[in-house]
Design a protein around this motif. Structure first.
Motif, PDB file in Angstrom:
ATOM      1  N   LEU A 178      18.629   2.291  27.514  1.00  0.00           N
ATOM      2  CA  LEU A 178      17.517   3.045  26.936  1.00  0.00           C
ATOM      3  C   LEU A 178      16.260   2.176  26.975  1.00  0.00           C
ATOM      4  O   LEU A 178      16.213   1.121  26.340  1.00  0.00           O
ATOM      5  N   PRO A 179      15.233   2.574  27.716  1.00  0.00           N
ATOM      6  CA  PRO A 179      13.998   1.779  27.780  1.00  0.00           C
ATOM      7  C   PRO A 179      13.166   1.980  26.516  1.00  0.00           C
ATOM      8  O   PRO A 179      12.432   2.957  26.377  1.00  0.00           O
ATOM      9  N   CYS A 180      13.280   1.063  25.567  1.00  0.00           N
ATOM     10  CA  CYS A 180      12.616   1.240  24.284  1.00  0.00           C
ATOM     11  C   CYS A 180      12.432  -0.100  23.591  1.00  0.00           C
ATOM     12  O   CYS A 180      12.955  -1.122  24.023  1.00  0.00           O
ATOM     13  N   ILE A 181      11.665  -0.077  22.499  1.00  0.00           N
ATOM     14  CA  ILE A 181      11.543  -1.236  21.624  1.00  0.00           C
ATOM     15  C   ILE A 181      11.901  -0.789  20.205  1.00  0.00           C
ATOM     16  O   ILE A 181      11.751   0.376  19.846  1.00  0.00           O
ATOM     17  N   GLN A 182      12.417  -1.738  19.418  1.00  0.00           N
ATOM     18  CA  GLN A 182      12.793  -1.452  18.037  1.00  0.00           C
ATOM     19  C   GLN A 182      11.972  -2.342  17.106  1.00  0.00           C
ATOM     20  O   GLN A 182      11.798  -3.534  17.376  1.00  0.00           O
ATOM     21  N   ILE A 183      11.480  -1.733  16.019  1.00  0.00           N
ATOM     22  CA  ILE A 183      10.666  -2.460  15.053  1.00  0.00           C
ATOM     23  C   ILE A 183      11.427  -2.500  13.730  1.00  0.00           C
ATOM     24  O   ILE A 183      11.794  -1.465  13.171  1.00  0.00           O
ATOM     25  N   SER A 184      11.667  -3.723  13.230  1.00  0.00           N
ATOM     26  CA  SER A 184      12.402  -3.919  11.980  1.00  0.00           C
ATOM     27  C   SER A 184      11.571  -4.760  11.024  1.00  0.00           C
ATOM     28  O   SER A 184      10.994  -5.779  11.411  1.00  0.00           O
ATOM     29  N   GLU A 185      11.534  -4.343   9.763  1.00  0.00           N
ATOM     30  CA  GLU A 185      10.725  -5.016   8.755  1.00  0.00           C
ATOM     31  C   GLU A 185      11.445  -6.236   8.182  1.00  0.00           C
ATOM     32  O   GLU A 185      12.671  -6.279   8.127  1.00  0.00           O
ATOM     33  N   LEU A 186      10.650  -7.212   7.752  1.00  0.00           N
ATOM     34  CA  LEU A 186      11.159  -8.360   7.016  1.00  0.00           C
ATOM     35  C   LEU A 186      10.612  -8.300   5.596  1.00  0.00           C
ATOM     36  O   LEU A 186       9.417  -8.517   5.366  1.00  0.00           O
ATOM     37  N   SER A 188       9.727  -5.967   3.242  1.00  0.00           N
ATOM     38  CA  SER A 188       8.497  -5.219   2.970  1.00  0.00           C
ATOM     39  C   SER A 188       8.376  -4.883   1.483  1.00  0.00           C
ATOM     40  O   SER A 188       9.377  -4.703   0.781  1.00  0.00           O
ATOM     41  N   LEU A 189       7.117  -4.823   1.008  1.00  0.00           N
ATOM     42  CA  LEU A 189       6.839  -4.391  -0.358  1.00  0.00           C
ATOM     43  C   LEU A 189       6.604  -2.884  -0.344  1.00  0.00           C
ATOM     44  O   LEU A 189       5.841  -2.378   0.482  1.00  0.00           O
ATOM     45  N   ASN A 190       7.247  -2.170  -1.247  1.00  0.00           N
ATOM     46  CA  ASN A 190       7.001  -0.739  -1.395  1.00  0.00           C
ATOM     47  C   ASN A 190       6.716  -0.468  -2.865  1.00  0.00           C
ATOM     48  O   ASN A 190       7.597  -0.562  -3.723  1.00  0.00           O
ATOM     49  N   ASN A 191       5.425  -0.176  -3.152  1.00  0.00           N
ATOM     50  CA  ASN A 191       4.999   0.083  -4.531  1.00  0.00           C
ATOM     51  C   ASN A 191       3.852   1.077  -4.510  1.00  0.00           C
ATOM     52  O   ASN A 191       3.641   1.766  -3.503  1.00  0.00           O
ATOM     53  N   ASN A 192       3.087   1.147  -5.587  1.00  0.00           N
ATOM     54  CA  ASN A 192       1.999   2.118  -5.652  1.00  0.00           C
ATOM     55  C   ASN A 192       0.858   1.792  -4.696  1.00  0.00           C
ATOM     56  O   ASN A 192       0.036   2.659  -4.379  1.00  0.00           O
ATOM     57  N   ASN A 193       0.791   0.554  -4.250  1.00  0.00           N
ATOM     58  CA  ASN A 193      -0.304   0.152  -3.358  1.00  0.00           C
ATOM     59  C   ASN A 193       0.091   0.134  -1.889  1.00  0.00           C
ATOM     60  O   ASN A 193      -0.751   0.353  -1.019  1.00  0.00           O
ATOM     61  N   TYR A 194       1.361  -0.137  -1.607  1.00  0.00           N
ATOM     62  CA  TYR A 194       1.814  -0.246  -0.222  1.00  0.00           C
ATOM     63  C   TYR A 194       3.067   0.615  -0.034  1.00  0.00           C
ATOM     64  O   TYR A 194       3.951   0.641  -0.879  1.00  0.00           O
ATOM     65  N   ARG A 195       3.096   1.306   1.082  1.00  0.00           N
ATOM     66  CA  ARG A 195       4.243   2.156   1.379  1.00  0.00           C
ATOM     67  C   ARG A 195       4.544   2.069   2.861  1.00  0.00           C
ATOM     68  O   ARG A 195       3.677   2.326   3.696  1.00  0.00           O
ATOM     69  N   THR A 196       5.772   1.660   3.202  1.00  0.00           N
ATOM     70  CA  THR A 196       6.190   1.597   4.598  1.00  0.00           C
ATOM     71  C   THR A 196       7.395   2.499   4.808  1.00  0.00           C
ATOM     72  O   THR A 196       7.997   3.000   3.848  1.00  0.00           O
ATOM     73  N   LEU A 197       7.768   2.664   6.058  1.00  0.00           N
ATOM     74  CA  LEU A 197       8.916   3.513   6.369  1.00  0.00           C
ATOM     75  C   LEU A 197      10.190   2.965   5.729  1.00  0.00           C
ATOM     76  O   LEU A 197      11.058   3.725   5.314  1.00  0.00           O
ATOM     77  N   GLY A 198      10.300   1.650   5.667  1.00  0.00           N
ATOM     78  CA  GLY A 198      11.442   1.041   4.984  1.00  0.00           C
ATOM     79  C   GLY A 198      12.705   0.957   5.812  1.00  0.00           C
ATOM     80  O   GLY A 198      13.739   0.496   5.317  1.00  0.00           O
ATOM     81  N   SER A 199      12.655   1.372   7.049  1.00  0.00           N
ATOM     82  CA  SER A 199      13.817   1.267   7.932  1.00  0.00           C
ATOM     83  C   SER A 199      13.326   0.965   9.344  1.00  0.00           C
ATOM     84  O   SER A 199      12.147   1.145   9.665  1.00  0.00           O
ATOM     85  N   SER A 200      14.230   0.507  10.178  1.00  0.00           N
ATOM     86  CA  SER A 200      13.875   0.249  11.576  1.00  0.00           C
ATOM     87  C   SER A 200      13.522   1.558  12.268  1.00  0.00           C
ATOM     88  O   SER A 200      14.053   2.617  11.933  1.00  0.00           O
ATOM     89  N   PHE A 201      12.615   1.473  13.245  1.00  0.00           N
ATOM     90  CA  PHE A 201      12.330   2.656  14.059  1.00  0.00           C
ATOM     91  C   PHE A 201      12.189   2.235  15.519  1.00  0.00           C
ATOM     92  O   PHE A 201      11.954   1.070  15.826  1.00  0.00           O
ATOM     93  N   ILE A 202      12.383   3.202  16.394  1.00  0.00           N
ATOM     94  CA  ILE A 202      12.462   2.940  17.836  1.00  0.00           C
ATOM     95  C   ILE A 202      11.367   3.711  18.561  1.00  0.00           C
ATOM     96  O   ILE A 202      11.145   4.897  18.292  1.00  0.00           O
ATOM     97  N   LEU A 203      10.686   3.018  19.478  1.00  0.00           N
ATOM     98  CA  LEU A 203       9.646   3.634  20.301  1.00  0.00           C
ATOM     99  C   LEU A 203      10.061   3.591  21.763  1.00  0.00           C
ATOM    100  O   LEU A 203      10.607   2.584  22.224  1.00  0.00           O
TER     101      LEU A 203
END
Length: 266
Positions: A178-186, A188-203
Motif C-alpha cells: 500500500l503506497p501510503c504514510i502513517q502519522i502517529s502522535e507522541l 499528545s495533550l487533549n484538553n479545552n485548548n488543544y484537540r487532536t485526533l488521538g489515534s494514528s491515521f494513514i494518508l
C-alpha cells in the motif's frame, strides 16, 4: 539477476568483519559476480550487519533506485531487512543458482525542511522537541488545516517502517504493497485548548503532510530519519510525502513481509 553482476559489500572496515566478509566475496566471484570497491560502480549492494546496517547502507549509497539491495545478518537477532545470515552460505548459493528470489520494492519518505532541503528515509521521520517540554505544531493535509497538535512530537512512517518506532507508539502495521504514510502522535495533550485526533491515521501517496511549528516554540526540533538525527537550527515548516523513488531489495520467495511480522511479534 543475470545482468546484475557488480557487487559492493557495505560493512564496517575492521579486521573481524573483513575476515567474515571475505568468504562472501569469494563466493560472489565463484558464481561470476564482480566485487567492486566503490558503491557507485555496483548494481547490487549487500549490507553486512543488522537492520541498522541495512538502513545505513541505503542512506550512505544515496537511496539508489537503479540497483538491488540485499541484507546479510551477522547476529541471531530477527531482522526485517535481512533475508540471509552470514553463516547460511548454502542458502545464498541456492538463491543464486535456482533464482529462488524476487524483487521487493520499499517505499521511501521524502522530508523537506523550510521548502529548501530534502532528505529521504526508509523507515520513518521523527519530529520531536529538543527540549524536555511539549511543543505545538499546526498539522496540514495538503493545503487544509487538519488539527493543532501539542505534545512530544510525531512519527511519520512508511509501511515497512510501521513495524519500528511507529508500532511502539501503538500505530498500525501496514502492508508495504500500500503506497501510503502513517502519522502517529507522541503523548499528545487533549484538553479545552488543544484537540487532536488521538489515534494514528494513514494518508495515500496523493497527499502531503505539512507541520508548521508555532511561534512559541524554540524552533529547534529533533528530526530523526531512520536511525540518524539531522542537524537543524531554526525550523518553521516540515513537509513529508511519499517519494517517487523506491528502494529495490532481494526477497526470498518464502520470506514475505507478513511472514517476517509473524516470526518477529507472534
Amino acid at each position: 539477476m543475470s545482468n546484475r553482476r557488480n557487487v559492493y559489500f557495505f560493512h564496517p572496515r575492521n579486521k573481524e568483519t573483513n575476515a567474515a566478509v571475505k568468504p562472501l566475496q569469494e563466493l560472489a566471484v565463484k558464481y561470476d559476480f564482480t566485487v567492486v570497491e566503490q558503491s557507485k560502480e555496483a548494481n547490487i549492494i549487500v549490507s553486512i550487519g543488522d537492520d541498522g546496517a541495512f538502513l545505513q547502507a541505503v542512506r550512505q549509497t544515496g537511496f539508489r533506485d537503479d540497483c538491488l539491495y540485499a541484507g546479510v545478518a551477522t547476529s541471531e537477532q530477527l531482522n526485517f531487512y535481512c533475508d540471509f545470515h552470514i553463516n547460511e552460505k548454502e542458502k545464498m548459493i541456492d538463491a543464486i543458482t535456482s533464482e529462488n528470489i524476487e524483487v521487493r520494492r520499499f517505499p521511501v519518505l521524502e522530508t523537506t525542511i523550510d521548502q529548501e532541503t530534502t532528505f529521504h528515509s526508509l523507515n520513518e521521520c521523527l519530529v520531536r522537541s529538543a527540549l524536555i517540554k511539549t511543543f505545538t505544531m499546526d498539522v496540514f493535509i495538503n493545503e487544509n488545516h487538519f488539527e493543532t497538535f501539542r505534545g512530544d512530537g510525531m512519527v511519520i512512517s512508511t509501511p515497512t517502517g510501521s513495524t519500528a518506532y511507529n508500532k511502539s507508539v501503538n500505530g498500525a502495521v501496514v502492508d508495504p504493497l500500500l503506497p501510503c504514510i502513517q502519522i502517529s502522535e507522541l503523548a499528545s495533550l487533549n484538553n479545552n485548548n488543544y484537540r487532536t485526533l488521538g489515534s494514528s491515521f494513514i494518508l495515500s501517496n496523493e497527499h502531503t503532510l505539512t507541520l508548521k511549528l508555532s511561534n512559541d516554540n524554540s524552533h529547534y526540533p529533533v528530526i530523526g530519519l531512520d536511525n540518524e538525527a539531522i542537524s537543524t537550527k531554526h525550523v518553521d515548516q516540515i513537509q513529508v510525502r511519499l517519494s517517487d523513488r523506491q528502494v529495490k531489495t532481494v526477497k526470498l520467495k518464502d520470506n514475505s513481509f507478513w511472514q517476517r511480522v509473524q516470526r518477529t511479534f507472534l
